[in-house]
Design a protein around this motif. Structure first.
Motif, short mmCIF file in Angstrom:
data_model
loop_
_atom_site.label_atom_id
_atom_site.label_comp_id
_atom_site.label_asym_id
_atom_site.label_seq_id
_atom_site.Cartn_x
_atom_site.Cartn_y
_atom_site.Cartn_z
N VAL A 125 0.83 -1.20 0.00
CA VAL A 125 0.00 0.00 0.00
C VAL A 125 0.86 1.25 0.00
CG1 VAL A 125 -1.73 1.34 1.29
CG2 VAL A 125 -1.93 -1.16 1.12
N GLY A 126 2.00 1.18 0.72
CA GLY A 126 2.91 2.32 0.75
C GLY A 126 3.46 2.64 -0.63
N ARG B 247 1.01 4.73 -2.43
CA ARG B 247 0.99 6.12 -1.96
C ARG B 247 2.22 6.88 -2.45
NH1 ARG B 247 -0.95 3.89 3.03
NH2 ARG B 247 1.17 4.00 3.85
N SER B 248 3.38 6.25 -2.30
CA SER B 248 4.60 6.95 -2.69
C SER B 248 4.69 7.16 -4.19
CB SER B 248 5.82 6.17 -2.19
OG SER B 248 5.88 4.90 -2.83
N ARG C 205 2.20 7.81 -5.99
CA ARG C 205 1.07 8.64 -6.40
C ARG C 205 0.27 7.95 -7.52
NH1 ARG C 205 3.62 14.33 -7.65
NH2 ARG C 205 5.31 13.00 -8.43
N LYS D 173 -8.37 4.21 -4.07
CA LYS D 173 -8.07 4.74 -2.74
C LYS D 173 -6.67 4.28 -2.37
CE LYS D 173 -12.22 6.51 -1.89
NZ LYS D 173 -12.44 7.96 -1.67
N THR D 174 -5.69 5.18 -2.59
CA THR D 174 -4.30 4.78 -2.39
C THR D 174 -3.97 4.54 -0.92
OG1 THR D 174 -3.68 7.11 -2.33
CG2 THR D 174 -3.54 6.00 -4.45
N ASP D 175 -4.70 5.15 -0.03
CA ASP D 175 -4.40 4.94 1.39
C ASP D 175 -4.74 3.54 1.85
OD1 ASP D 175 -7.06 5.47 0.96
OD2 ASP D 175 -7.37 6.37 2.92
N LYS D 176 -5.69 2.88 1.13
CA LYS D 176 -6.09 1.53 1.52
C LYS D 176 -5.77 0.51 0.42
CE LYS D 176 -9.92 3.08 4.41
NZ LYS D 176 -11.39 2.99 4.65
N GLY D 177 -5.45 1.00 -0.76
CA GLY D 177 -5.13 0.10 -1.86
C GLY D 177 -6.33 -0.60 -2.43
#
Length: 422
Positions: A64-65, A68-69, A71, A86-90
């Protein structure tokens, strides 16, 4: 995973393709990985925004990180983006209303694709995912109410087209069957055109009777073959039109009335009344005299639309004591019923007694014995009952008396001896 009518299938293939570039002249060699995968999701159409589609990070084996990283973002070739990452939760969720019919029409497979792109810091394209939409929905568009007007004279076998329900779904999810609420009068028949369009019609199987049931309410339900099964319904209001299948009926077979013989013209006698179960012009009744002789026509009349009978001529009890009048009630279709009116003419004391001397002995000898008949008299009064009863008196009671013999006959007799000289 299955839940409700949502089918969620994941097929995952991961290929890790290593591509190497060598940087020369004391440069550091860098390794860049491109992750290629294909995932298929099956979800219903018309889902609410934010509805969970799938866990992209988990299904691709990505951290998931990393999303986020990098983008991570979704790129599609359409102007409308139906899903959101939803990148915070994948996870992947619905972002816009999805209408399979709008996107795909009648064609299969029903799907659209998108790409996910990562940047960190050098652009790294994570390969294509194909996002398959297996739409499962059922919508029917149909009139809120169907109104039919059917004559009660319609013969069994008569057909009445109801049209077809509209279902934009295709295949098994499309319209499969029509159901008509149970009814004794109609059955439902379904037809399919060469192009696959289904339509229905009602067939009359039992004669209608407006007088018993002027309106019939039915419900037509169209169902599809989806899972879960969807349906749409429409109300059918059937108005039964009247046919002239009922004759007028008098409420009495005999009407009785009395009228004074000295009744004036316009005097009310009675009202005859008939009813007709038909409606409209079929139920309009007119009254008239039937089998009428001239004598009745001279003294009575009837109002054709009300049945009121009244005096139009001179009555005479002594001439006609009773009238037996035939009346007829007829509807606009020619159906009729008959009755009769018995009208008693009540006597009025409008006639004086009439005296007739039938025989007379003249002269009378003075030696005639007591009781000698002098005259026979007939007295008549054509009035009836008390009005026709008479009494006879004489004004010379010393030597004569009157005696009743037969009905309406009287005799004048001597009641003492005569002496001509006295």
């Amino acid at each position: 995973m299955e839940g409700g009518f949502i089918i969620f299938n994941i097929m995952r293939w991961q290929l890790f393709c290593r591509m190497h570039w060598q940087l020369r002249s004391c440069f550091i060699a860098c390794l860049i990985q491109t992750v290629c995968g294909q995932i298929r999701y099956s979800i219903p159409e018309e889902l609410k925004k934010g509805y969970f589609v799938g866990n992209i990070a988990q299904d691709l084996g990505l951290n998931v990180g990393r999303l986020r990283s990098g983008r991570a973002r979704i790129v599609t070739g359409d102007s409308i983006q139906y899903t959101e990452l939803k990148t915070d939760k994948g996870v992947l969720v619905v972002s816009e209303r999805i209408d399979r019919e709008q996107l795909c029409g009648d064609f299969t497979p029903r799907s659209f694709t998108f790409e996910i792109i990562l940047k960190n810091p050098i652009e790294l394209t994570v390969s294509l995912w194909t996002f398959w939409m297996s739409m499962i929905t059922h919508r029917f568009k149909k009139k809120q109410e169907i109104k039919l007007k059917i004559s009660e004279s319609a013969a069994p076998g008569a057909r009445f087209v109801l049209g077809s329900a509209e279902d934009p779904d295709v295949g098994i999810n499309a319209l499969q069957n029509d159901i008509l609420t149970p009814n004794d009068n109609f059955i439902l028949k379904q037809h399919t055109r060469p192009d696959g369009l289904k339509w229905a019609e009602m067939v009359l199987q039992k004669p209608l009777d407006r007088e018993q049931e002027p309106r019939i309410s039915l419900t037509l339900t169209a169902v599809d073959g989806g899972n879960p099964q969807r349906s749409g319904s429409v109300n059918i209001e059937v108005t039964i039109l009247d046919a002239n299948d009922n004759a007028p009926v008098f409420n009495q077979s005999v009407y009785r009335a009395t009228v004074m013989e000295n009744a004036s013209i316009g005097t009310y006698i009675t009202t005859v009344n008939a009813s007709d179960s038909d409606s409209g012009s079929n139920g309009l009744i007119t009254y008239s005299f039937s089998n009428m002789n001239g004598k009745v026509a001279d003294v009575f009349s009837v109002v054709e639309n009300t049945g009121i009978i009244y005096v139009v001529g001179q009555l005479d009890h002594e001439k006609t004591k009773k009238y037996d009048v035939g009346v007829e009630a007829k509807d606009q279709g020619g159906l009729a019923d008959s009755s009769k009116v018995i009208d008693e003419v009540v006597d009025v004391n409008d006639n004086a007694p009439v005296i007739n001397v039938m025989s007379f002995s003249y002269p009378v000898t003075e030696d005639a014995p007591v009781g000698t008949t002098i005259a026979v008299i007939n007295v008549k009064d054509i009035d009836s009952e008390l009005n026709g009863q008479v009494t006879c008196n004489i004004n010379h009671k010393r030597q004569f008396k009157i005696m009743s013999s037969l009905t309406n006959y009287y005799t004048l007799v001597t009641d003492s001896a005569f002496d001509r000289e006295i």
